[in-house]
Design a protein around this motif. Structure first.
Motif, PDB file in Angstrom:
ATOM      1  N   GLU A   1       0.792  -1.396   0.083  1.00 37.89           N
ATOM      2  CA  GLU A   1       0.151  -0.045   0.033  1.00 37.89           C
ATOM      3  C   GLU A   1       0.761   1.098   0.007  1.00 37.89           C
ATOM      4  OE1 GLU A   1      -2.875   0.239   3.150  1.00 37.89           O
ATOM      5  OE2 GLU A   1      -4.290  -1.306   2.355  1.00 37.89           O
ATOM      6  N   VAL A   2       1.786   1.155   0.684  1.00 39.17           N
ATOM      7  CA  VAL A   2       2.626   2.441   0.996  1.00 39.17           C
ATOM      8  C   VAL A   2       3.996   2.570   0.319  1.00 39.17           C
ATOM      9  CG1 VAL A   2       1.285   2.885   2.915  1.00 39.17           C
ATOM     10  CG2 VAL A   2       3.453   1.738   3.272  1.00 39.17           C
ATOM     11  N   GLY A   3       4.426   1.289  -0.058  1.00 41.92           N
ATOM     12  CA  GLY A   3       5.843   1.114  -0.905  1.00 41.92           C
ATOM     13  C   GLY A   3       6.808   1.240   0.094  1.00 41.92           C
ATOM     14  N   TRP A   4       6.490   0.634   1.436  1.00 43.37           N
ATOM     15  CA  TRP A   4       7.563   0.674   2.646  1.00 43.37           C
ATOM     16  C   TRP A   4       8.599  -0.488   2.653  1.00 43.37           C
ATOM     17  CZ3 TRP A   4       9.312   3.273   6.660  1.00 43.37           C
ATOM     18  CH2 TRP A   4       9.904   2.514   7.577  1.00 43.37           C
ATOM     19  N   ARG A   5       9.673  -0.498   2.388  1.00 42.85           N
ATOM     20  CA  ARG A   5      10.679  -1.372   2.581  1.00 42.85           C
ATOM     21  C   ARG A   5      10.591  -2.761   1.846  1.00 42.85           C
ATOM     22  NH1 ARG A   5      14.908   0.373   5.817  1.00 42.85           N
ATOM     23  NH2 ARG A   5      14.450   2.083   7.062  1.00 42.85           N
ATOM     24  N   ASP A   6      10.689  -3.768   2.684  1.00 38.91           N
ATOM     25  CA  ASP A   6      10.749  -5.175   2.175  1.00 38.91           C
ATOM     26  C   ASP A   6      10.585  -6.103   3.331  1.00 38.91           C
ATOM     27  OD1 ASP A   6      11.103  -7.428   0.763  1.00 38.91           O
ATOM     28  OD2 ASP A   6      13.413  -7.073   0.382  1.00 38.91           O
ATOM     29  N   VAL A   7       9.784  -7.241   2.943  1.00 39.37           N
ATOM     30  CA  VAL A   7       9.541  -8.150   4.038  1.00 39.37           C
ATOM     31  C   VAL A   7      10.673  -9.119   4.257  1.00 39.37           C
ATOM     32  CG1 VAL A   7       8.343 -10.021   2.375  1.00 39.37           C
ATOM     33  CG2 VAL A   7       7.633  -9.608   4.774  1.00 39.37           C
ATOM     34  N   ALA A   8      11.640  -8.993   3.382  1.00 38.91           N
ATOM     35  CA  ALA A   8      12.822  -9.964   3.499  1.00 38.91           C
ATOM     36  C   ALA A   8      13.520 -10.220   4.984  1.00 38.91           C
ATOM     37  CB  ALA A   8      13.925  -9.631   2.234  1.00 38.91           C
ATOM     38  N   PRO A   9      13.657  -9.137   5.652  1.00 39.82           N
ATOM     39  CA  PRO A   9      14.271  -9.256   6.940  1.00 39.82           C
ATOM     40  C   PRO A   9      13.497 -10.069   7.683  1.00 39.82           C
ATOM     41  CG  PRO A   9      14.727  -6.998   5.840  1.00 39.82           C
ATOM     42  CD  PRO A   9      13.740  -7.770   5.009  1.00 39.82           C
ATOM     43  N   LEU A  10      12.118  -9.659   7.709  1.00 43.59           N
ATOM     44  CA  LEU A  10      11.253 -10.488   8.733  1.00 43.59           C
ATOM     45  C   LEU A  10      11.146 -11.865   8.368  1.00 43.59           C
ATOM     46  CD1 LEU A  10       8.523  -7.866   8.778  1.00 43.59           C
ATOM     47  CD2 LEU A  10      10.492  -8.130  10.219  1.00 43.59           C
ATOM     48  N   ARG A  11      11.079 -12.147   7.033  1.00 42.52           N
ATOM     49  CA  ARG A  11      11.039 -13.688   6.360  1.00 42.52           C
ATOM     50  C   ARG A  11      12.420 -14.380   6.991  1.00 42.52           C
ATOM     51  NH1 ARG A  11       7.142 -16.791   6.028  1.00 42.52           N
ATOM     52  NH2 ARG A  11       8.564 -17.776   7.354  1.00 42.52           N
ATOM     53  N   GLU A  12      13.598 -13.573   6.926  1.00 40.99           N
ATOM     54  CA  GLU A  12      14.730 -14.240   7.235  1.00 40.99           C
ATOM     55  C   GLU A  12      14.972 -14.505   8.666  1.00 40.99           C
ATOM     56  OE1 GLU A  12      19.591 -13.320   7.106  1.00 40.99           O
ATOM     57  OE2 GLU A  12      17.894 -11.699   6.562  1.00 40.99           O
ATOM     58  N   ALA A  13      14.372 -13.673   9.411  1.00 40.86           N
ATOM     59  CA  ALA A  13      14.448 -13.719  10.810  1.00 40.86           C
ATOM     60  C   ALA A  13      13.275 -14.981  11.156  1.00 40.86           C
ATOM     61  CB  ALA A  13      13.941 -12.433  11.611  1.00 40.86           C
TER      62      ALA A  13
END
Length: 200
Positions: A43-55
């Motif tokens: 919706e807002v073009g905020w960052r990336d989910v990748a660091p959360l997925r990695e964690a």
């Protein structure tokens, strides 16, 4: 109807479980929260989910009794914390839910660092809080309504979340140490169900 969420009751139940079971329970809560973060991100073009997925992937590895160093956990924590949006900067319905997803995953990383089961309770609390807010917003609930809390509790989305939590507790308590098959089934179901909060 399922009873309201209780930190004390959940802590008591988790305290009877092994650390890998406690962690697996927390991990499925986080799996169901990630879609809200992804929706916010789109919706807002905020960052990336990748660091959360990695964690979260690292958390699942830890559930299999594989050791993650404190240095690795510290790095994962730092990356995840940077993913948390400020509620002052965004008006999306999913801003708070995105924050909750970040904080829940960070809570599990903290649990791996200090072994405090209250961290897992916090992850579950963030999951409940996300559903709570979505219900309030979707139903345009008046914060002055004396029946608001009862209405939130009775809402199908909240009841669904509470039922899943109870089911997940029971299933997590049956997972043997290092049982990758059981962990994969547990994780896969959570990922399959996770979109329901976003799309309902």
């Amino acid at each position: 109807m399922e009873a309201t969420f209780s930190d004390e009751r959940l802590l008591e139940m988790l305290s009877k479980m092994a650390p890998h079971q406690q962690l697996a329970f927390g991990a499925v809560r986080c799996e169901r929260m990630l879609p809200s973060y992804q929706t916010f991100m789109r919706e807002v073009g905020w960052r990336d989910v990748a660091p959360l997925r990695e964690a979260l992937d690292a958390v699942w590895v830890a559930c299999e009794s594989e050791r993650i160093t404190d240095a690795q956990l510290g790095e994962l924590l730092s990356k995840c914390e940077e993913c948390a949006p400020s509620s002052e900067n965004f008006t999306s319905l999913y801003t708070s839910s995105a924050q909750d997803a970040v904080f829940a995953i960070c809570s599990l990383l903290d649990f791996l660092l200090d072994g405090d089961v209250a961290r897992v309770v916090s992850a579950a609390r963030f999951s409940i809080d996300s559903v709570d807010l979505i219900v309030q917003e979707r139903e345009a609930m008046d914060p002055r309504d004396p029946l608001r809390e009862h209405k939130i509790l009775a809402h199908p989305l909240m009841q669904q979340e509470l039922l899943r939590q109870q089911r997940d507790l029971e299933e997590a308590s049956q997972i043997a140490p290092g049982d990758r098959t059981a962990l994969l089934a547990f994780r896969t179901r959570a990922q399959r169900e996770s979109n329901l909060i976003v799309s309902s």
